[in-house]
Scaffold this active site. Structure first.
Site, PDB file in Angstrom:
ATOM      1  N   GLU A   8       0.828  -1.209   0.000  1.00  0.00           N
ATOM      2  CA  GLU A   8       0.000   0.000   0.000  1.00  0.00           C
ATOM      3  C   GLU A   8       0.860   1.255   0.000  1.00  0.00           C
ATOM      4  OE1 GLU A   8      -4.055   1.914   1.811  1.00  0.00           O
ATOM      5  OE2 GLU A   8      -3.318   0.038   2.673  1.00  0.00           O
ATOM      6  N   THR A   9       1.998   1.203   0.650  1.00  0.00           N
ATOM      7  CA  THR A   9       2.925   2.337   0.642  1.00  0.00           C
ATOM      8  C   THR A   9       3.339   2.675  -0.780  1.00  0.00           C
ATOM      9  OG1 THR A   9       3.750   1.904   2.867  1.00  0.00           O
ATOM     10  CG2 THR A   9       5.220   3.107   1.374  1.00  0.00           C
TER      11      THR A   9
END
Length: 153
Positions: free
Chosen positions: A77-78
């Site tokens: 997700e980063t």
């Protein structure tokens, strides 16, 4: 910043102390003091259509000693969110609205690397496939992230 990749992409190692380490930070965002830093994630490349990073397994394990599945999702997700923010550009925000992950194998030591690749870059959404691999290049996790692109208000 100086290009050491040969592909026109500055790397974190090219940035002088206190300078933006990549285009995400050049937009005014920082990874310092965030979960990204706490997990030891090292961002190597960020562009609107792709991103790459690595993360140590040590410190990101579950009680059985394997890389925590949630850590793989944080890494995925980063990267997708950072790339989506570059796609959104100045004055807009990218926020995750859906993430899914399939965990393929366990990892006990070393590093995992993640590569995000854009699947869709639209006016209001951006979607990415993120592949997390171990030191031997074996796929550990496949994730998909969709971000909504919003006007900042």
């Amino acid at each position: 910043m100086t290009d050491t990749t040969g592909e026109g992409v500055p790397t974190a190692a090219d940035a002088p102390e206190g300078a933006a380490r990549h285009d995400y930070e050049a937009l005014g965002f920082t990874t310092r003091g965030t979960l990204i830093e706490r997990m030891g994630i090292e961002v190597e490349e960020v562009a609107a259509d792709r991103a790459a990073a690595r993360m140590p397994v040590a410190g990101n394990t579950q009680p059985a000693g394997l890389l925590h599945g949630g850590a793989s999702v944080v890494l995925a997700e980063t990267l997708g969110s950072m790339a989506a923010q570059l796609h959104a550009g100045r004055g807009r925000a990218a926020v995750g609205i859906e993430v899914s992950a399939t965990h393929h194998r366990g990892v006990r030591e070393g590093w995992v690397r993640a590569q995000a690749r854009a699947l869709h870059l639209g006016r209001t959404t951006a979607s990415y496939e993120i592949v997390v691999s171990d030191d031997a290049g074996r796929r550990v996790c496949t994730a998909r992230l969709t971000c909504m692109v919003l006007d900042r208000g």
